[in-house]
Motif scaffolding. Structure first.
Motif, PDB file in Angstrom:
ATOM      1  N   ASP A 295      -2.588  -5.419   2.793  1.00 24.07           N
ATOM      2  CA  ASP A 295      -3.125  -6.015   4.247  1.00 24.07           C
ATOM      3  C   ASP A 295      -3.605  -4.937   5.031  1.00 24.07           C
ATOM      4  N   ASP A 296      -4.945  -5.080   5.279  1.00 25.14           N
ATOM      5  CA  ASP A 296      -5.579  -3.976   6.260  1.00 25.14           C
ATOM      6  C   ASP A 296      -5.065  -3.950   7.728  1.00 25.14           C
ATOM      7  N   GLU A 297      -4.411  -5.095   8.043  1.00 25.29           N
ATOM      8  CA  GLU A 297      -3.839  -5.066   9.480  1.00 25.29           C
ATOM      9  C   GLU A 297      -2.506  -4.573   9.585  1.00 25.29           C
ATOM     10  N   HIS A 298      -1.939  -3.890   8.736  1.00 24.57           N
ATOM     11  CA  HIS A 298      -0.555  -3.361   8.771  1.00 24.57           C
ATOM     12  C   HIS A 298      -0.627  -1.844   8.345  1.00 24.57           C
ATOM     13  N   HIS A 299       0.272  -1.003   9.168  1.00 22.85           N
ATOM     14  CA  HIS A 299       0.421   0.269   8.669  1.00 22.85           C
ATOM     15  C   HIS A 299       1.065   0.433   7.081  1.00 22.85           C
ATOM     16  N   VAL A 300       0.668   1.524   6.688  1.00 26.33           N
ATOM     17  CA  VAL A 300       1.159   1.722   5.119  1.00 26.33           C
ATOM     18  C   VAL A 300       2.702   1.675   5.101  1.00 26.33           C
ATOM     19  N   LEU A 301       3.303   2.270   6.129  1.00 29.46           N
ATOM     20  CA  LEU A 301       4.823   2.106   5.780  1.00 29.46           C
ATOM     21  C   LEU A 301       5.576   0.913   5.919  1.00 29.46           C
ATOM     22  N   GLY A 302       4.722  -0.303   6.438  1.00 27.86           N
ATOM     23  CA  GLY A 302       5.065  -1.653   6.507  1.00 27.86           C
ATOM     24  C   GLY A 302       4.639  -2.626   5.070  1.00 27.86           C
ATOM     25  N   GLN A 303       3.823  -1.724   4.494  1.00 24.89           N
ATOM     26  CA  GLN A 303       3.322  -2.627   3.108  1.00 24.89           C
ATOM     27  C   GLN A 303       4.290  -2.189   1.922  1.00 24.89           C
ATOM     28  N   HIS A 304       5.600  -2.746   1.996  1.00 26.18           N
ATOM     29  CA  HIS A 304       6.201  -2.359   1.006  1.00 26.18           C
ATOM     30  C   HIS A 304       5.898  -2.586  -0.248  1.00 26.18           C
ATOM     31  N   ASP A 305       5.386  -4.039  -0.662  1.00 26.36           N
ATOM     32  CA  ASP A 305       5.015  -4.319  -2.088  1.00 26.36           C
ATOM     33  C   ASP A 305       3.990  -3.619  -2.542  1.00 26.36           C
ATOM     34  N   PHE A 306       2.860  -3.121  -1.594  1.00 26.30           N
ATOM     35  CA  PHE A 306       1.861  -2.337  -2.117  1.00 26.30           C
ATOM     36  C   PHE A 306       2.261  -1.054  -2.409  1.00 26.30           C
ATOM     37  N   THR A 307       3.104  -0.204  -1.588  1.00 30.28           N
ATOM     38  CA  THR A 307       3.523   1.067  -1.878  1.00 30.28           C
ATOM     39  C   THR A 307       4.570   0.979  -3.098  1.00 30.28           C
ATOM     40  N   GLU A 308       5.387  -0.099  -3.148  1.00 30.49           N
ATOM     41  CA  GLU A 308       6.274  -0.033  -4.473  1.00 30.49           C
ATOM     42  C   GLU A 308       5.217  -0.363  -5.742  1.00 30.49           C
ATOM     43  N   GLY A 309       4.267  -0.887  -5.605  1.00 25.91           N
ATOM     44  CA  GLY A 309       3.358  -1.086  -6.705  1.00 25.91           C
ATOM     45  C   GLY A 309       2.492   0.031  -7.283  1.00 25.91           C
ATOM     46  N   ALA A 310       2.115   0.910  -6.224  1.00 31.94           N
ATOM     47  CA  ALA A 310       1.516   2.200  -6.270  1.00 31.94           C
ATOM     48  C   ALA A 310       2.519   3.098  -6.768  1.00 31.94           C
ATOM     49  N   TRP A 311       3.635   3.192  -6.491  1.00 30.52           N
ATOM     50  CA  TRP A 311       4.660   4.026  -6.865  1.00 30.52           C
ATOM     51  C   TRP A 311       4.721   3.828  -8.440  1.00 30.52           C
TER      52      TRP A 311
ATOM     53  N   ARG B 254      -2.435  -4.019 -12.598  1.00 30.65           N
ATOM     54  CA  ARG B 254      -1.990  -3.318 -11.399  1.00 30.65           C
ATOM     55  C   ARG B 254      -2.954  -3.393 -10.256  1.00 30.65           C
ATOM     56  N   ALA B 255      -3.836  -2.971 -10.523  1.00 28.00           N
ATOM     57  CA  ALA B 255      -5.073  -2.920  -9.403  1.00 28.00           C
ATOM     58  C   ALA B 255      -5.260  -4.106  -8.956  1.00 28.00           C
ATOM     59  N   ARG B 256      -5.274  -5.309  -9.793  1.00 28.64           N
ATOM     60  CA  ARG B 256      -5.413  -6.668  -8.949  1.00 28.64           C
ATOM     61  C   ARG B 256      -4.251  -6.922  -7.975  1.00 28.64           C
ATOM     62  N   ASP B 257      -2.976  -6.505  -8.767  1.00 29.54           N
ATOM     63  CA  ASP B 257      -2.036  -6.817  -7.813  1.00 29.54           C
ATOM     64  C   ASP B 257      -1.751  -6.006  -6.529  1.00 29.54           C
ATOM     65  N   LEU B 258      -2.422  -4.735  -6.618  1.00 33.00           N
ATOM     66  CA  LEU B 258      -2.533  -3.821  -5.502  1.00 33.00           C
ATOM     67  C   LEU B 258      -3.537  -4.632  -4.191  1.00 33.00           C
ATOM     68  N   ASP B 259      -4.634  -5.012  -5.055  1.00 34.03           N
ATOM     69  CA  ASP B 259      -5.465  -5.699  -4.161  1.00 34.03           C
ATOM     70  C   ASP B 259      -4.887  -6.892  -3.365  1.00 34.03           C
ATOM     71  N   ASP B 260      -4.079  -7.805  -4.257  1.00 32.89           N
ATOM     72  CA  ASP B 260      -3.516  -8.779  -3.409  1.00 32.89           C
ATOM     73  C   ASP B 260      -2.270  -8.636  -2.544  1.00 32.89           C
ATOM     74  N   THR B 261      -1.778  -7.400  -2.581  1.00 33.14           N
ATOM     75  CA  THR B 261      -0.719  -7.288  -1.789  1.00 33.14           C
ATOM     76  C   THR B 261      -1.221  -6.266  -0.460  1.00 33.14           C
TER      77      THR B 261
END
Length: 471
Positions: free
Chosen positions: A281-297, A272-279
């Motif tokens: 994107d430092d250039e986008h606001h956290v609210l726009g990083q749906h894959d990242f926040t879904e994985g973290a949830w 899961r940590a590797r998946d979070l790293d892959d998803t």
């Protein structure tokens, strides 16, 4: 080199540090015992001032809990003694289940000595109380008042002795106090309930079966257990069986296992940590990083379920019990209105004599004598690091009784005069036992080398130079 914090804002780090400091305070048994003692002293002061009438009026106000036939009518005082104390018994039950599952009570041979010593520490005070009241013509129904050792107060006093009490002795005393609680619970259930109501008893048994069914169905969410537990309390309150026992039953129904396969957790978290790293994107606001926040949830949900429901429930209620329920119970029940009372009658009361002598003499006599007999007969040996001086200290400290003793006093006596005499004896006996225990420990035990201490439940642990836990 200092590793960077995972949090962006320094204010968040400072807030977490403050929470950690607060958790260290609220997790201290000594602090909890001091707060309860302060509440008891405040009650004694208030009870002998003009505020006494106001407090009595507030405690007598009626309350209604529940809906329809499951509604319960009780006063504010009954709410504290019957409902809130059921939450205390829930915490006691959690501690008991912990010890039975992975603690000192999981090895019968290891736990036999302190548990049988606890039996002696219950029988001797009861016999002394009965003997005194048979001779002096007192109320025999109060025989159980001096049998209980208060875990919070007693272990709080023991902690003041520092290295004079070995880790093995603290574990011995913890196990003895837990066994003492079990016996007190049994005594309350058998001897101090009301006339049972068959219909409500059947309803209570049905709800106990539901709790067992939830456990066998591997329901790991705490919510369903709490809902059924509240219904069980209402049924037991109406049944005549002391309603606080619902807390113990609920505790033993809570699963003590995790519904996460812990052996696979490390590898899963790595993926899961590797998946979070892959998803990410430092250039986008956290609210726009749906894959990242879904994985973290998803990780958050799994990590929540790593902790067994039994342990989760303990975290939910421990601070509430230690810093709200017990101080409130102490304030409600330790108020002794002595203005206008016949102090001579209290001092000369057979109830007071029996309760005081039972705690101060009966507790150490029963604990020490049973321990000595079992060791002498070769049935058991003292734990390594524990000597006879510390056995005597434990025996004397066993007379520190408050919570259970006050609770039993309220159940045993109808007469206000006898209840006041018993409460006076309980408070004075606890103070006497605490002072004698400290004096005995300082006279016959020597300070021991630091380096190992005992955790909150009596588990030995290594500590660092500032007291922090280390592996």
């Amino acid at each position: 080199m200092t590793r960077p914090s995972i949090y962006e804002e320094p204010a968040v780090v400072r807030r977490l540090e403050r929470r950690g400091a607060l958790a260290a305070v609220t997790g201290s048994g000594t602090v909890a015992a001091a707060v309860m003692l302060g509440a008891a002293l405040l009650a004694l002061v208030v009870a002998n001032t003009p505020l006494y009438q106001v407090v009595e009026y507030l405690l007598g106000l009626p309350l209604e809990i529940g809906v329809g036939r499951l509604s319960v009518s009780l006063t504010v005082e009954q709410f504290v003694n019957d409902f809130l104390m059921a939450v205390f018994f829930l915490l006691v039950g959690i501690e008991l289940k912990y010890e039975v599952t992975v603690g000192q009570l999981r090895r019968p041979r290891q736990a036999a000595l302190p548990m049988l010593a606890a039996v002696g520490g219950v029988c001797a005070p009861a016999l002394i109380y009965l003997a005194v009241n048979l001779v002096e013509g007192g109320a025999l129904r109060g025989w159980a008042v001096p049998i209980a050792t208060d875990i919070a107060f007693a272990l709080g006093v023991v902690s003041l002795l520092g290295e004079r009490v070995s880790p093995a002795t603290k574990v011995f005393f913890q196990t003895l106090a837990i066994a003492d609680d079990i016996l007190a619970i049994v005594v309350i259930a058998l001897f101090y309930g009301q006339t049972p109501d068959l219909a409500w008893c059947v309803a209570s048994l049905a709800l106990v079966a539901v709790l067992c069914g939830l456990n066998r169905a591997r329901v790991y969410s705490v919510g369903p257990y709490v809902a059924v537990g509240i219904l069980l309390w209402a049924c037991m309150f109406n049944s005549g069986v002391h309603a606080t026992l619902a807390g113990v039953i609920l505790a033993f129904a809570l699963p003590s296992r995790s519904d996460v396969r812990l052996s696979e957790l490390g590898d899963w978290l790595g993926r899961r940590a590797r998946d979070l790293d892959d998803t990410y994107d430092d250039e986008h606001h956290v609210l726009g990083q749906h894959d990242f926040t879904e994985g973290a949830w998803r990780v958050e949900r799994v990590m929540h379920h790593v902790t067994p429901p039994l342990q989760r429930m303990e975290r939910y209620v421990a601070v509430f019990v230690n810093f709200c329920v017990l101080p409130l119970f102490a304030f409600v029940n330790a108020e002794l209105h002595l203005v206008g009372e016949n102090l001579g009658a209290i001092v000369g009361s057979p109830v007071a004599h029996g309760a005081y002598l039972g705690a101060v003499l009966g507790k150490p006599l029963g604990i020490i004598l049973v321990t000595w007999l079992l060791v002498r007969l070769g049935f058991a040996r003292l734990p390594r690091g524990m000597d006879w001086g510390q056995v005597v200290t434990v025996g004397v400290m066993g007379g520190v009784g408050f919570t259970m003793s006050i609770l039993i006093t309220g159940l045993a006596f109808v007469s206000p005069e006898e209840a006041i005499a018993a409460k006076c004896a309980v408070l004075l006996g606890s103070l006497t036992s605490a002072v004698l225990g400290i004096v005995v420990a300082r006279l016959i035990t020597a300070p021991r080398a630091p380096g190992r201490s005992v955790g909150r439940r009596g588990r030995p642990r290594r500590v660092g130079p500032r007291g922090q836990r280390v592996s």
